[in-house]
Design an enzyme around this catalytic site. Structure first.
Site, short mmCIF file in Angstrom:
data_model
loop_
_atom_site.label_atom_id
_atom_site.label_comp_id
_atom_site.label_asym_id
_atom_site.label_seq_id
_atom_site.Cartn_x
_atom_site.Cartn_y
_atom_site.Cartn_z
N GLN A 1 0.73 -1.22 0.16
CA GLN A 1 -0.23 0.08 -0.06
C GLN A 1 0.73 1.31 -0.09
O GLN A 1 0.68 2.07 -0.70
CB GLN A 1 -1.06 0.12 1.19
CG GLN A 1 -1.95 -1.21 1.30
CD GLN A 1 -3.11 -0.91 0.39
OE1 GLN A 1 -3.06 -0.58 -0.83
NE2 GLN A 1 -4.31 -0.74 0.99
N ILE A 2 1.91 1.11 0.94
CA ILE A 2 2.62 2.52 0.92
C ILE A 2 3.67 2.59 -0.32
O ILE A 2 3.74 3.53 -0.91
CB ILE A 2 3.33 2.62 2.41
CG1 ILE A 2 2.57 2.58 3.42
CG2 ILE A 2 4.49 3.83 2.27
CD1 ILE A 2 3.44 2.66 4.77
N GLY A 3 4.29 1.43 -0.48
CA GLY A 3 5.01 1.45 -1.61
C GLY A 3 4.48 1.75 -2.83
O GLY A 3 5.27 2.65 -3.85
N ASP B 1 9.71 -5.99 -4.63
CA ASP B 1 8.80 -6.84 -3.44
C ASP B 1 9.21 -8.30 -3.93
O ASP B 1 9.57 -8.64 -4.81
CB ASP B 1 7.33 -6.65 -3.98
CG ASP B 1 6.51 -7.01 -2.69
OD1 ASP B 1 6.08 -5.99 -2.06
OD2 ASP B 1 6.29 -8.22 -2.04
N ASN C 1 9.26 -8.94 10.97
CA ASN C 1 9.60 -7.54 10.30
C ASN C 1 11.36 -7.58 10.59
O ASN C 1 12.00 -6.86 9.60
CB ASN C 1 9.09 -6.26 10.49
CG ASN C 1 7.75 -6.04 10.02
OD1 ASN C 1 7.21 -6.80 8.77
ND2 ASN C 1 6.82 -5.13 10.32
N HIS D 1 8.05 6.20 17.62
CA HIS D 1 6.56 6.10 16.92
C HIS D 1 5.98 4.94 17.74
O HIS D 1 5.79 4.10 17.29
CB HIS D 1 7.13 5.81 15.67
CG HIS D 1 5.59 5.86 14.53
ND1 HIS D 1 4.79 6.76 14.55
CD2 HIS D 1 5.23 4.73 13.95
CE1 HIS D 1 3.79 6.59 13.77
NE2 HIS D 1 4.15 5.37 13.37
P1 A3D Z 1 1.60 -3.82 2.95
O1 A3D Z 1 0.80 -3.37 1.93
O2 A3D Z 1 1.50 -5.18 3.53
O3 A3D Z 1 2.94 -4.08 1.84
C1 A3D Z 1 4.21 -4.62 2.32
C2 A3D Z 1 4.75 -5.23 1.30
O4 A3D Z 1 6.09 -5.57 1.85
C3 A3D Z 1 4.00 -6.51 0.87
O5 A3D Z 1 3.84 -6.24 -0.84
C4 A3D Z 1 4.88 -7.57 0.94
O6 A3D Z 1 4.88 -8.53 -0.13
C5 A3D Z 1 6.13 -7.03 1.20
N1 A3D Z 1 7.31 -7.77 1.57
C6 A3D Z 1 7.15 -8.63 2.65
N2 A3D Z 1 8.52 -9.17 2.90
C7 A3D Z 1 9.38 -8.63 1.90
C8 A3D Z 1 10.63 -8.77 1.73
N3 A3D Z 1 11.40 -9.70 2.47
N4 A3D Z 1 11.17 -8.01 0.61
C9 A3D Z 1 10.62 -7.17 0.15
N5 A3D Z 1 9.27 -6.94 0.21
C10 A3D Z 1 8.71 -7.74 1.08
O7 A3D Z 1 1.91 -2.85 4.01
P2 A3D Z 1 2.14 -1.25 4.01
O8 A3D Z 1 2.62 -0.87 2.90
O9 A3D Z 1 0.46 -0.61 4.23
O10 A3D Z 1 3.05 -1.13 5.39
C11 A3D Z 1 4.37 -1.33 5.10
C12 A3D Z 1 4.81 -1.12 6.43
O11 A3D Z 1 5.03 0.39 7.00
C13 A3D Z 1 4.43 -2.02 7.70
O12 A3D Z 1 5.27 -2.46 8.45
C14 A3D Z 1 3.54 -0.88 8.57
O13 A3D Z 1 3.43 -1.23 9.89
C15 A3D Z 1 4.61 0.28 8.36
N6 A3D Z 1 3.81 1.58 8.55
C16 A3D Z 1 4.78 2.57 9.14
C17 A3D Z 1 4.11 3.81 9.36
C18 A3D Z 1 5.00 4.86 10.27
O14 A3D Z 1 4.58 5.93 10.15
C19 A3D Z 1 6.26 4.37 10.72
C20 A3D Z 1 2.82 4.07 9.12
C21 A3D Z 1 2.21 3.38 8.30
C22 A3D Z 1 2.54 1.66 8.06
#
Ligand code: A3D
EC number: 1.1.1.37
Length: 320
Positions: free
Chosen positions: A13-15, A34, A96, A176
């Site tokens: 989602q974030i990526g 990914d 993680n 955080h």
């Molecule tokens: P999500 O949409 O699940 O995306 C994570 C991606 O990481 C998925 O596409 C997975 O396939 C991929 N992934 C898993 N393992 C690996 C690996 N070994 N190498 C490469 N890719 C991999 O999650 P998201 O994008 O919503 O969130 C990502 C992270 O950001 C999570 O840990 C959240 O908790 C964190 N986050 C942090 C904040 C801060 O303010 C710090 C805010 C919101 C989310």
């Protein structure tokens, strides 16, 4: 001159949102990495196809091969798992941490000169672990949290005061997590500190306290509403602000999870503090004076982060 290369490790989602923002802002070319084959390629192609209508010039490549991030100027790391309702950020640590190991090694081998911004939770411990696994210089590895927490605080304040968000500044320091420290004294509307605005009758102390609490719970509020993931638009936008400051040597003063040595009574530790981000990475940590109660809140927050780092060392013996 070649466009900067921006590697996004994690295409969830974030990526995906990061890739879209990089393209729309024409910050550089994007490599979306990914482990879930198909996802980075599909998102990269979808965004590339938005180029003519955008309009923007950027190339986007999706990949499952670390070799494709070679020579990246910036790496933004979101790989891992997000929270589900009822989970704390800390519940993500075990899974993680393993992800940070593979990402850190991938960056070290292919993009050792990059400026690295970690977003994966639990943020302060993961950015520390990512730095350890990658071996990159401390000033080139930081975490995004303070910009987001401050943005949430600014949004709530601007809504309460019915003024532009642009004229509201705010600082949220510390880890955080539930112990983050929104600093009301250093938060202002056009330079007027929040305590003065309470005296001026713009709001009440009770309302301000409620906004501070809502800021602390900001992530959980979104997790509760979405039901199957965590926030992504505001986190991505916040990380882009940091990346842009590095790429354009803007020297923005932004709160981020940085390596603090000496300041704030800390001796080599990652935690949220005000920093200056420019072409050298985190060029400076701004050591503001904290009042007694603020220092106590900050110390409590640091203790929580220390506990998580200790847990990382217990899980992965190579980190000890
Ligand atoms: P999500 O949409 O699940 O995306 C994570 C991606 O990481 C998925 O596409 C997975 O396939 C991929 N992934 C898993 N393992 C690996 C690996 N070994 N190498 C490469 N890719 C991999 O999650 P998201 O994008 O919503 O969130 C990502 C992270 O950001 C999570 O840990 C959240 O908790 C964190 N986050 C942090 C904040 C801060 O303010 C710090 C805010 C919101 C989310």
């Amino acid at each position: 001159m070649a466009r900067p290369k921006i590697a996004l490790i994690g295409a969830g989602q974030i990526g995906g949102t990061l890739a879209h923002l990089v393209a729309l802002k024409e910050l550089g070319d994007v490599v979306l990495f990914d482990i879930a084959d198909g996802t980075p390629q599909g998102k990269a192609l979808d965004i590339a196809e938005a180029g003519p209508a955008g309009p923007f010039d950027a190339t986007l490549k999706g990949t499952t091969d670390y070799a494709d991030i070679a020579g990246a100027d910036v790496c933004i790391v979101t790989a891992g798992v997000p929270r589900k309702p009822g989970m704390s950020r800390d519940d993500l640590l075990g899974i993680n941490l393993k992800v940070m190991k593979s990402v850190g090694e991938g960056i070290a081998a292919n993009a050792p000169n990059a400026f690295v911004i970690c977003i994966t939770n639990p943020l302060d411990a993961m950015v520390w672990a990512l730095r350890e696994f990658s071996g990159l210089p401390h000033e080139k590895v930081c975490g995004m949290a303070g910009v987001l927490d401050s943005a949430r605080f600014r949004h709530f304040l601007a809504t309460e005061f019915e003024v532009s968000m642009k004229d509201v500044t705010a600082f949220v320091l510390g880890g955080h997590g539930d112990t983050m420290v929104p600093l009301t004294r250093y938060s202002t509307v056009a330079g007027i500190p929040l305590p003065d605005l309470v005296d001026m009758g713009w709001t009440t102390q009770e309302k301000l306290d409620a906004i501070v609490q809502r800021t602390r719970d900001g992530g959980a509020e979104i997790v509760g509403l979405l039901g199957n993931g965590s926030a992504f638009y505001a986190p991505a936008t916040s990380a882009i602000e940091m990346a842009e400051s590095y790429l354009k040597d803007q020297k923005r003063v932004l709160p981020c999870a940085a390596y603090v040595e000496g300041a704030y009574g800390l001796d080599g530790f990652y935690v949220g503090v005000p920093t200056v981000i420019g072409k050298g990475g985190v060029e400076r940590v701004v050591n503001i004076k904290l009042a007694k109660d603020e220092q106590a809140m900050f110390d409590k927050s640091v203790d929580a982060v220390k506990g998580l780092v200790k847990a990382c060392k217990e899980i992965d013996g190579t980190l000890a």
